[in-house]
Every structure is written in C-alpha cells, then in structure tokens.
Design a protein around this motif. Structure first.
Motif, mmCIF file in Angstrom:
data_model
loop_
_atom_site.group_PDB
_atom_site.id
_atom_site.type_symbol
_atom_site.label_atom_id
_atom_site.label_comp_id
_atom_site.label_asym_id
_atom_site.label_seq_id
_atom_site.Cartn_x
_atom_site.Cartn_y
_atom_site.Cartn_z
ATOM 1 N N TYR A 454 61.191 42.431 59.281
ATOM 2 C CA TYR A 454 61.565 41.568 58.162
ATOM 3 C C TYR A 454 62.734 42.183 57.393
ATOM 4 N N ARG A 455 63.453 41.328 56.676
ATOM 5 C CA ARG A 455 64.381 41.794 55.642
ATOM 6 C C ARG A 455 63.646 41.607 54.316
ATOM 7 N N VAL A 477 49.048 35.617 52.140
ATOM 8 C CA VAL A 477 49.801 34.712 53.002
ATOM 9 C C VAL A 477 49.667 35.066 54.472
ATOM 10 N N SER A 478 49.510 36.353 54.805
ATOM 11 C CA SER A 478 49.545 36.740 56.220
ATOM 12 C C SER A 478 48.667 37.966 56.453
ATOM 13 N N SER A 594 55.754 32.726 59.163
ATOM 14 C CA SER A 594 56.190 33.845 59.990
ATOM 15 C C SER A 594 55.126 34.153 61.039
ATOM 16 N N PHE A 595 55.428 35.090 61.917
ATOM 17 C CA PHE A 595 54.558 35.416 63.056
ATOM 18 C C PHE A 595 53.144 35.788 62.630
ATOM 19 N N PHE A 596 53.008 36.498 61.497
ATOM 20 C CA PHE A 596 51.701 37.007 61.090
ATOM 21 C C PHE A 596 50.947 36.070 60.148
ATOM 22 N N SER A 597 51.499 34.881 59.862
ATOM 23 C CA SER A 597 50.798 33.938 58.994
ATOM 24 C C SER A 597 50.202 32.807 59.829
ATOM 25 N N ARG A 598 49.192 32.177 59.256
ATOM 26 C CA ARG A 598 48.607 31.011 59.919
ATOM 27 C C ARG A 598 49.486 29.799 59.688
ATOM 28 N N ILE A 599 49.338 28.799 60.572
ATOM 29 C CA ILE A 599 49.974 27.497 60.391
ATOM 30 C C ILE A 599 48.887 26.452 60.617
ATOM 31 N N GLU A 600 48.957 25.348 59.908
ATOM 32 C CA GLU A 600 47.919 24.333 60.024
ATOM 33 C C GLU A 600 47.644 24.011 61.500
ATOM 34 N N ARG A 601 46.333 24.057 61.840
ATOM 35 C CA ARG A 601 45.821 23.759 63.182
ATOM 36 C C ARG A 601 46.312 24.756 64.227
ATOM 37 N N LYS A 602 46.939 25.826 63.797
ATOM 38 C CA LYS A 602 47.391 26.846 64.745
ATOM 39 C C LYS A 602 47.024 28.222 64.193
ATOM 40 N N GLY A 603 46.838 29.177 65.065
ATOM 41 C CA GLY A 603 46.502 30.530 64.640
ATOM 42 C C GLY A 603 47.749 31.350 64.359
ATOM 43 N N MET A 605 50.060 34.850 64.895
ATOM 44 C CA MET A 605 50.460 35.747 65.979
ATOM 45 C C MET A 605 50.408 35.061 67.349
ATOM 46 N N THR A 606 50.883 33.808 67.381
ATOM 47 C CA THR A 606 50.899 33.060 68.648
ATOM 48 C C THR A 606 52.311 32.864 69.187
ATOM 49 N N ARG A 607 53.304 32.899 68.316
ATOM 50 C CA ARG A 607 54.698 32.748 68.763
ATOM 51 C C ARG A 607 55.533 33.848 68.120
ATOM 52 N N PRO A 608 55.859 34.898 68.889
ATOM 53 C CA PRO A 608 56.544 36.065 68.313
ATOM 54 C C PRO A 608 57.836 35.738 67.582
ATOM 55 N N PHE A 609 58.583 34.752 68.060
ATOM 56 C CA PHE A 609 59.898 34.482 67.460
ATOM 57 C C PHE A 609 59.890 33.137 66.725
ATOM 58 N N ARG A 610 58.706 32.841 66.117
ATOM 59 C CA ARG A 610 58.570 31.587 65.382
ATOM 60 C C ARG A 610 59.649 31.466 64.312
ATOM 61 N N ARG A 611 59.925 32.567 63.618
ATOM 62 C CA ARG A 611 60.950 32.555 62.575
ATOM 63 C C ARG A 611 62.155 33.401 62.955
ATOM 64 N N GLY A 612 62.150 33.970 64.157
ATOM 65 C CA GLY A 612 63.240 34.849 64.547
ATOM 66 C C GLY A 612 63.064 36.241 63.975
ATOM 67 N N MET A 613 63.867 37.176 64.480
ATOM 68 C CA MET A 613 63.827 38.541 63.977
ATOM 69 C C MET A 613 64.566 38.628 62.635
ATOM 70 N N PHE A 614 64.213 39.640 61.854
ATOM 71 C CA PHE A 614 64.863 39.932 60.578
ATOM 72 C C PHE A 614 64.770 38.770 59.589
ATOM 73 N N SER A 615 63.677 38.004 59.627
ATOM 74 C CA SER A 615 63.537 36.907 58.677
ATOM 75 C C SER A 615 63.390 37.478 57.268
ATOM 76 N N ARG A 616 63.913 36.767 56.296
ATOM 77 C CA ARG A 616 63.950 37.251 54.928
ATOM 78 C C ARG A 616 62.631 36.925 54.218
ATOM 79 N N VAL A 617 61.983 37.927 53.659
ATOM 80 C CA VAL A 617 60.780 37.737 52.855
ATOM 81 C C VAL A 617 60.940 38.550 51.579
#
Length: 647
Positions: A454-455, A477-478, A594-603, A605-617
């Motif tokens: 993360y950034r 959140v995660s 982001s990768f470590f947060s849940r999404i509605e109806r989805k778990g 840590m299921t898509r490593p590049f859901r938000r891409g690398m170095f996402s800003r938090v």
C-alpha cells in the motif's frame, strides 16, 4: 534509592523542521553534532598518523610493524571495558554540557601530550595517548547518546541519530585520510599531525561552548567506582528491559560484523583484489559513504518515527551483499599490484565496490533504529548507564570478531570465505534476535505492508500519545487493519480482536506473535470474554496502548457499523484501577475494496490485484477524548467525521 527523572522540555515548534538536515541550523543539535564530529575526526587522525609512523617511518624493535595496528586498536578499546560503567554513572549524575566541556578540555591536554610524542618520536608517550584517547571516547559515549533524547522529540530521534552516525563515519574517513596525508610529508609530517590534533581538539571545545544545558537525570546517584561490580550491575540493569537488552545485543553484533570487514580491508585489497594501498583506502571510502547514506535514509523510510521495522530489512541486506561479496571476489584473476586507476577500470571490481556500498548502507538501516529505540525505551534516569552497557558489549564483540577472524585465517580460510561465514552468521544471529523479540518482525511486516503493498498516509499522527496508557478506537475494514495501525504508531500496540481471525493461516500466526487478545461474544464463550477484558485492563495498568475495533467485526459493505459497548467495559475496569485512559478515535480510509477487505457476497483475499499494487490508503487520527466523555454513539460520530474528512 530514590531517583529524580528530568527530561528537557522541547521548545514549541521544534519538530516543524522539514528534514533531519534542518537540525544543523538549530542550537540544540548543531554544536553537539560538530563537537562529536571533531572528536571522531581527531581520534582517527591521531591513530592513523601514529600507525603509519611506526609502520613505515620509525624502526621500533619492541613494536613490529605488523603488530602496530593490533596494539593501537587494543589500547584504544581497553578503556571501554574498564571505564564504561563509571562513565555511564557520571553521565546520569551530572549535567551533560558540563561533562562534555570537561571531556573536550581533556582532549586538548591529551593532544598536547601527543604533539610532544610526535615531535620527539616518543613511541611510549604516543601509546599512552592512544589509551587516553580511548578514555576520552569512553567518557563521551554515554553522554552522546543520552543527550539526544533530552533535546529531540520522538519524531526527530531517528533523523538525529542518522545525522550523528553519518557524521561519525565521515569524520572517521576524513581523519584517516588527513592522518595519512599529513604524516607522509617529508621530515615534518609528525609535526603537522601533532599540530593538527591540537587544532582539531580546540575546534571541538569551541563548538562545545554553544551546547545547551542538559539537566542531570539522576543527580542523587551515588557513584560506584568499582568497574567490575558496576559493569555487572549495568548489564543486569539493561537485561531488565528485554527489548532494550536484545537491541544492545543487536547493535553489538553489528559492530562485530563491521569490524570483520574493516579489519580485513588492507589484506583484502592486497591479497584478493591485487590493489595497492590506495585501493585499500578506496574500500574504506566506499564503506563509510554507504554507512552514511544508510543512516540518512532511515528518517525518510521511517516517516520520521522510531521504526524498528527497518532493522530486519537492514539485516537481510547485510547478509545478501556479504554473501555476494564472496562470489564477486573469489574468482578474480591474479595480477600484479594494481594502482587505483587500474583497479577502477576493471568492470569486475565494480561489483565488489557495489557489494561493499550496499552492505554498509543496509548496516546503517540496521543500526540507527536500534540506537533510537534504546534511547526512547530506556528509563531516563538510567539511560546513560544503559548506553555504557552497550559500549561494554560493543567492545567485547569487537574483540571476539578479531579473535574469531584470526582463528579462521590460521585455520586456512581465505578472506572471501570469512566474509561468507560472517554473512551466513548474520542471518542466523539476526533471525534468533527477531524470534526472541517479535516486535522487530512485526514492525517489519507493517513496514513492508505500508511501503510495498500500500501507499499509506497518516494524518493527525501527533494525536497518538507517545507515553502513558490510551485506548485507540478504529473502524474495522480489513484483515490487515491491525498491521496498518502498528505501522502508524511509534509505540507497540496490544490489539483486542475477534477470536475467529486467529484461525486464518499466516495472519493468525502473526497476531498470536503480536500477543493480540482474542475476544468472543459473551453469549458464545463467557470464559474467553472475561479473560479478554481482564487482559485489556492489564495492558492499560502497564501504561501501554490498547487498540479496539468497536464495530466488533469487519464491515461487509464498507459502511461504518454501530459501535458496541465493549470499550465502555474496558474503561470501567481501568477506572476501577485508578487509570484514566484517554480514547483516541481513528479512521482507516480508502481500504474498502482492497485485497484484504471483504466485498458484498464475496470473501476477502480472493483477487490479489483487485485494486492493483501500491493502492493508496490512509489513517486519520482525531484528538483524544477524556474517558469520562466517551460513549459508543459519540465515539462512532467522531470516527464518522474522520471518514468524512477523507472523502
């Protein structure tokens, strides 16, 4: 024995400077820096000039040239073993400016005696001066590292230590170069060295004149003049704080590691690299510059906090480049003695120099946070004595490095093989220290998460208390919220976390390593519930930080959930113990999705590049609330406001 703790009060706005170099424009740091710089330069100008004198210019039957360097080094280190314990007591008992000025007057007197030795070629006098300069450095060492925490804030300690380490190695380099050049002047070289030593000592004393008052931290201390019993007492005192003591061992290991390389540079340059004495000097330059750059990088990489997450990073780099130095140097073809220009012209030698530069750079990343941690965590009334214990351990480890390196050479090991052995030993020793003190490993994971994955940006970080008990209340959140809070805080945090998160591979192990408190709903597991709150109250009783996620679970829709009443139970238990712990509201922002947060109806840590690398938090930290004003609804409103500020 009753003690009095006195910490200097920092003037308002002292932490507003843009970077560590700005400290050189401030009286609380600049005179001290230049005093330390002149002392280190003078030590090395004198020692190197004397070493060259007895190696090349004087024929002394009882001091063979090949033994001169060892004898001079041993005489210089001996006072650290004999008098460090006493000097630590003096630094705690007396006002530090007064002590520094006394030490600088002593340096002038020693250098006058040394000039007499140089002018008359009196080797015994010069050997006595080596011992006395070791005594000078022994007296100054505890003052040096105990001075900084009295005049620098927590956010300045890493940068201040980085500047001191950089300045020390630059001074060592310049002192060696000046000593070699001056002593080589035909006929009058020793005269120039003697005069230069006196002049440099006087400049150091002049700089000390502007050092501000630094009150004694334990003025009622009774000096124990027995060096043996006091040394043992200092080591026991240091051992009382596990994190500090392990850090002392870690720093001492760094000196062991560095001494192996520094002591072998002349032989390495001649026998392995086939270079002349100028090549040996180049290796020293590269090593010193690497240490200086690594020390200065610490403030940038740590976001101006004391971040010991850099220590494992430094240890990894030290091992990697020590091992690569073995492979880079073991197969160099034989040749005649190379000049500096010929050495630099060969491409194979650039890999050797790069390994040395990066090895020393990572050594700087390794050592500076450890020094800052010791200054921050050591009890102020005993701080100088803890530093004295560090100096004793450093001397012992450096002696051990010389003995072990000598034994390996006698056993037929080559110098590259000794470097390989040292690199592998570094990995083993560092791994052992990090397992003994998991905080290093945890902070490294936090540093990696906030710099690689993360950034991460923190706003309002000054609202996190640097001392005393407090409760941190944050939205959830995660699965890595705790890791991000860990990275934002200059102090260790104990987390209360849902017991189910401990079942997750890797993360569960990480949180158990962090001694997080598992908490379960009272209806589901009453025993775990009660134990969790008892442990939470104990954290506050011990004056530490406790972090709670009042929502009770990770959000499934990204919205802030209602806060539960568990935080009120913690505050009630603390009040029952007479502890009024403030509550600091916090809000993690832009982490949902982001990768470590849940999404509605989805778990998660299921898509490593859901938000891409170095996402800003980010993390927004609000002003602390007095415990009497805290209630779940108000606390939720404060966290919601912090979230809205980031929108």
């Amino acid at each position: 024995m009753e003690t009095v703790a006195t910490e200097a009060v920092l003037p308002a706005g002292t932490e507003a400077h843009p970077n560590q170099f700005a400290l050189l424009g401030q009286r609380r740091f600049a005179p001290f820096f230049w005093t330390q710089f002149c002392g280190a330069a003078n030590d090395n100008l004198f020692k190197f000039g004397f070493t060259v004198l007895v190696t090349y210019q004087l024929q002394v039957a009882w001091l063979r040239p090949e033994m001169a360097g060892l004898v001079i080094g041993a005489l210089f280190i001996l006072p650290f073993l004999l008098f460090s314990a006493t000097s630590g007591q003096l630094s705690d008992k007396f006002e530090k400016r007064r002590l520094i000025r006394f030490v600088k007057w002593l340096e002038i007197a020693i250098m006058v005696l040394a000039a007499y030795g140089f002018f008359g070629a009196h080797v015994p006098v010069l050997l006595a001066c080596v011992f006395l300069m070791g005594l000078h450095s022994t007296l100054f060492g505890p003052v040096k590292y105990a001075y900084l925490p009295q005049h620098l804030g927590e956010r300045e300690l890493t940068g201040g230590n980085g500047m001191v380490e950089m300045g020390t190695f630059v001074a060592i380099l310049l002192g060696n170069v000046a000593g070699g050049l001056l002593i080589a002047i035909p006929e009058v070289g020793p005269h120039w060295v003697g005069a230069s030593c006196i002049a440099l000592a006087m400049v150091g004393r002049l700089a000390a004149q502007w050092i501000p008052v630094s009150p004694a931290t334990d003025p009622r201390l009774r000096i124990n003049w027995n060096p043996v019993s006091e040394t043992w007492r200092n080591l026991k005192l240091a051992h009382g704080n596990v994190v500090v003591f392990r850090s002392l061992l870690g720093i001492s290991w760094m000196w062991f590691f560095g001494a192996v390389f520094l002591s072998q540079f002349p032989s390495f340059a001649k026998e392995v690299l086939h270079g002349d004495e100028h090549v040996a000097s180049l290796l020293l330059v590269v090593f010193s510059v690497g240490i200086g750059i690594g020390s200065l990088l610490c403030e940038i990489l740590s976001r101006r906090h004391v971040d010991i997450g850099l220590v494992p990073l430094g240890a990894i780099g030290m091992t990697v480049f020590a091992v690569d130095l073995y492979f880079a140097s073991r197969a160099l073809p034989p040749s005649g003695l190379l000049t500096l220009a010929q050495f630099v012209a060969a491409p194979a030698h650039w890999r050797v120099m790069a390994d040395l530069a990066l090895l020393s750079l990572f050594a700087g990343l390794y050592s500076v946070p450890m020094y800052a941690l010791i200054q921050l965590r050591a009890q102020p009334t005993h701080r100088a004595r803890i530093i004295a214990a560090n100096n004793i351990l450093n001397a012992l480890f450096m002696i051990a490095s010389a003995v072990i390196a000598g034994a390996l050479l006698q056993a037929g090991f080559t110098i590259p093989q000794i470097f390989l052995f040292t690199g592998i030993a570094n990995a083993i020793v560092a791994g052992y220290i990090f397992l003994l003190v998991p905080e290093y490993l945890l902070r490294f994971v936090a540093w990696m998460a906030t710099h690689v994955f993360y950034r991460f940006r923190v706003r309002g970080e000054r609202n996190i208390p640097v001392a005393g008990p407090a409760v941190l209340a944050c939205n959830h959140v995660s699965f890595v919220d705790a890791v991000l809070l860990m990275a934002a805080s200059p102090r260790p945090i104990c987390f209360m976390m849902d017991h189910r998160i401990f079942r997750i591979p890797v993360l569960g192990w990480l949180f158990r390593l962090a001694k997080a408190i598992p908490v379960a709903p009272q209806q589901e597991d009453p025993a775990t519930y009660e134990v969790a709150f008892a442990r939470a109250a104990q954290v506050l009783r011990e004056g530490d930080l406790l972090a709670i996620f009042p929502e009770g679970a990770i959000t499934r829709d990204g919205r802030l959930q209602p806060f539960k009443g568990g935080i009120m139970k913690v505050l009630e238990l603390a009040r029952a113990d007479g502890i009024a712990a403030p509550v600091v509201p916090m809000a993690l922002t832009n982490l949902w999705g982001s990768f470590f947060s849940r999404i509605e109806r989805k778990g998660a840590m299921t898509r490593p590049f859901r938000r891409g690398m170095f996402s800003r938090v980010g993390l927004n930290v609000g002003a602390a609330l007095p415990p009497g004003q805290v209630e779940p609804q108000l606390l939720q409103q404060r966290v919601a406001q912090l979230l809205a500020e980031a929108a």
